[in-house]
Design a protein around this motif. Structure first.
Motif, short mmCIF file in Angstrom:
data_model
loop_
_atom_site.label_atom_id
_atom_site.label_comp_id
_atom_site.label_asym_id
_atom_site.label_seq_id
_atom_site.Cartn_x
_atom_site.Cartn_y
_atom_site.Cartn_z
N LEU A 116 0.82 -1.22 0.00
CA LEU A 116 0.00 0.00 0.00
C LEU A 116 0.85 1.26 0.00
O LEU A 116 0.49 2.28 -0.61
N LEU A 117 1.99 1.22 0.67
CA LEU A 117 2.80 2.42 0.83
C LEU A 117 3.89 2.55 -0.24
O LEU A 117 4.10 3.64 -0.79
N SER A 118 4.56 1.42 -0.53
CA SER A 118 5.74 1.50 -1.41
C SER A 118 5.60 0.74 -2.72
O SER A 118 6.44 0.90 -3.60
N GLY A 119 4.58 -0.11 -2.84
CA GLY A 119 4.41 -0.87 -4.07
C GLY A 119 5.12 -2.20 -4.07
O GLY A 119 5.50 -2.71 -5.12
N GLY A 120 5.29 -2.83 -2.89
CA GLY A 120 5.89 -4.15 -2.81
C GLY A 120 7.13 -4.20 -1.96
O GLY A 120 7.70 -3.16 -1.58
N LEU A 121 7.58 -5.41 -1.66
CA LEU A 121 8.71 -5.59 -0.75
C LEU A 121 10.01 -5.05 -1.33
O LEU A 121 10.77 -4.36 -0.63
N ALA A 127 12.88 2.34 -0.52
CA ALA A 127 12.07 3.55 -0.43
C ALA A 127 12.46 4.44 0.75
O ALA A 127 12.83 3.96 1.82
N HIS A 128 12.38 5.74 0.52
CA HIS A 128 12.45 6.73 1.60
C HIS A 128 11.03 6.96 2.08
O HIS A 128 10.12 7.25 1.30
N ILE A 129 10.80 6.82 3.40
CA ILE A 129 9.47 6.99 3.97
C ILE A 129 9.46 8.29 4.76
O ILE A 129 10.08 8.39 5.83
N SER A 130 8.75 9.26 4.27
CA SER A 130 8.68 10.56 4.95
C SER A 130 7.55 10.55 5.98
O SER A 130 6.67 9.69 5.96
#
Length: 565
Positions: A116-121, A127-130
């Motif tokens: 849901l957040l990054s598009g997969g493992l 990914a950078h998560i802000s």
């Protein structure tokens, strides 16, 4: 001429008798055939379960769909075009819209936060998560829950692995950074370290790399903390935090302790939120937990699981990509499923047998006694879920070849798993076995039992074919053939030049191995499960590479099974 005719007749008669002996039981009971058309009917009045998979690999999607077939539940997954594909991230906004539009028609939702957040493992690993990303996701989940308050949301999120992100360039730098991070983990545990070695390692990678590496764990911990808050609020019915490819000492372990302290501080019960080891098998485990919860709601008892090892010291072994021992992992998975651990000497519903093969630890001699133990348990009618681990991923370390050699009726196993990490294998075998147990507990007719048995045997057939025959044998032959033809990076397939050839190699080698397997007494042996006499006739395996690499295959098993009530 007469001699030729007589010889022909004798040949045909011999062939008929051989076919009868090989493919038919020796008793005179009535047998009927179960095939792919045999599917468990959905429970009356039951709506589907929605699944947002961790990624598009088969273990994360197909295992759950096939697990649903065992218990007669339809698992609905997002459109393929919204999902990730290898290194290409999934469409997160479209995925969230799809979930919002379909959640109202579901009995429950199992959702991957990484998807849901990054598009997969794989995308999440880089990914950078802000803070803005985290806040937006929390708002979305609160809105989803408010719109469908009676649809439970079972969420899982995978904490970062110890290996540095691919975005950190240079294999020497990545290796030095990982070694440095392991020492940081030891420091965090209060253990002594070689400070000169830490100083030397710190000079082998740019400071920016360490900053980026540590920031990834901090961002992940902030996201996990928000998910814990959402669980406390009741937005999430259940939360599982998994650890991807763990190690004994790592930065990730220190962050896990912070999250465990937060759960304790908020007094969130284990049945609401857990931190576990593993990743790919978690969605299947959450489905099994839903089935256990439903069984309890109907007044049934939770499954009681006996835990055994091929050799006592295998309990304390720590296998590759794991931060904890096999025994800690197994007990953790049993608790995660809501099942009960049957102590020695007490009654149980099934036995989890773990064989942890390690040629360096001289475990090969344990295989024959373990095979005899499995045969004795199956003969006594004990359901057995077999975890067949191999430290070096070699067939010579696994128990399965000895089961074949000793004509153990392998299709009588309730579950089998032996893939890449201990957490994956233990979690998958336990989840399958628990799903089958729950299905049989609620089955009200012979037909329902037959449908569940077929779905479970189809799952079992696929696991044996992939975990033993492909991952321990065929994959090496495919890679060696590609390498001999001049392809240097055989793990990443060239879709233009060698993907079709690699699939042909896969099909031919796996088909040959399956044919040999089907000719054995271990495969053909009839067996009894839940008052049904069953026997496997044919595996009917199809397989291909879903991603441009040989590490995993998409496999479909549609075995032909004979049953005699």
């Amino acid at each position: 001429m007469k001699k030729i005719c007589l010889a022909t007749i004798l040949f045909l008669l011999s062939a008929f008798l051989l076919f009868h002996v090989v493919f038919h039981p020796t008793d005179t009971g009535q047998w009927r055939t179960l095939s792919a058309a045999t599917e468990m009917e959905n429970d009356a009045g039951k709506r589907p379960i929605l699944l947002v998979p961790l990624d598009s690999r088969p273990p994360c999607r197909e295992f759950v769909v096939n697990g649903g077939k065992i218990i007669g539940r339809t698992i609905v997954t997002p459109p393929t075009e919204y999902m990730d594909y290898y290194s290409k991230a999934g469409e997160t906004m479209e995925m969230r819209q799809w979930l919002a539009e379909n959640a109202g028609g579901a009995d429950a939702v199992i959702l991957s936060v990484d998807q849901l957040l990054s598009g997969g493992l794989l995308a999440a690993r880089e990914a950078h998560i802000s803070h803005a990303d985290i806040d937006a996701l929390a708002t979305y989940l609160r809105t989803l829950h408010s719109a469908h308050p009676n649809v439970p949301l079972h969420a899982f999120y995978i904490l970062p692995r110890a290996i540095p992100q691919d975005g950190i360039e240079g294999w020497r730098e990545r290796r030095a950074l990982l070694a440095y991070a392991r020492l940081l983990g030891r420091v965090g545990e209060g253990l002594p370290v070689d400070e000169d070695e830490m100083e030397r390692l710190s000079g082998e990678f740019p400071p920016d790399d360490l900053e980026k590496y540590l920031a990834h764990f901090n961002e992940s911990t902030a996201l996990a903390s928000t998910l814990i808050d959402l669980t406390e609020e009741g937005v999430l019915t259940r939360l599982i935090l998994g650890q991807d490819d763990g190690e004994e000492y790592s930065v990730g372990n220190l962050k896990k302790k912070e999250l465990a302290a937060l759960l304790a501080q908020k007094h969130i019960a284990q049945e609401r939120a857990m931190i576990v080891h593993g990743a790919d098998e978690i969605a299947l485990s959450m489905l099994a937990r839903l089935s256990v919860d439903e069984l309890r709601t109907r007044g049934g008892a939770v499954p009681r699981i006996a835990l055994r090892y091929a050799r006592a010291d295998m309990a304390d072994m720590i296998f590759p990509f794991m931060a904890v021992s096999n025994d800690v992992t197994a007990r953790e998975k049993i608790a995660m499923l809501g099942a009960a651990l049957a102590e020695d000497g007490t009654s149980s519903d099934l036995t989890l047998l773990i064989s942890a093969g390690d040629s360096d630890a001289d475990t090969l001699g344990t295989r024959a006694p373990a095979a005899t133990a499995v045969k004795d348990m199956l003969t006594a009618g004990t359901p057995v879920a077999l975890v067949d681990l191999s430290r070096h991923f070699h067939a010579e370390e696994t128990l399965f070849p000895i089961l074949i050699e000793k004509s153990v009726p392998v299709n009588a196993l309730t579950a089998y798993a032996g893939w890449n990490t201990a957490s994956n294998a233990i979690g998958t075998a336990l989840a399958q076995a628990v799903l089958y147990h729950c299905a049989m507990q609620r089955a009200e007719s012979t037909e329902e039992r037959a449908r569940a048995a077929y779905a479970n045997l189809a799952f079992l057939t696929g696991r044996i074919a992939e975990d033993e025959f492909y991952l321990k044998e065929t994959i090496d032959r495919v890679n060696d053939t590609l390498r001999n033809a001049g392809y240097q990076n055989t793990a990443d397939l060239d879709l233009t030049h060698n993907w079709r050839w690699a699939n042909d190699l896969l099909t031919n080698d796996l088909s040959r191995r399956i044919r040999n397997y089907e000719s054995t007494a271990a495969f053909r042996a009839p067996f009894v499960q839940h008052d049904m006499r069953l026997r496997a006739v044919q595996s009917n395996i199809t397989a291909y590479y879903p991603w441009p690499r040989t590490f995993e295959i998409r496999m479909e098993a549609q075995p032909t099974i004979a049953v005699s009530p």
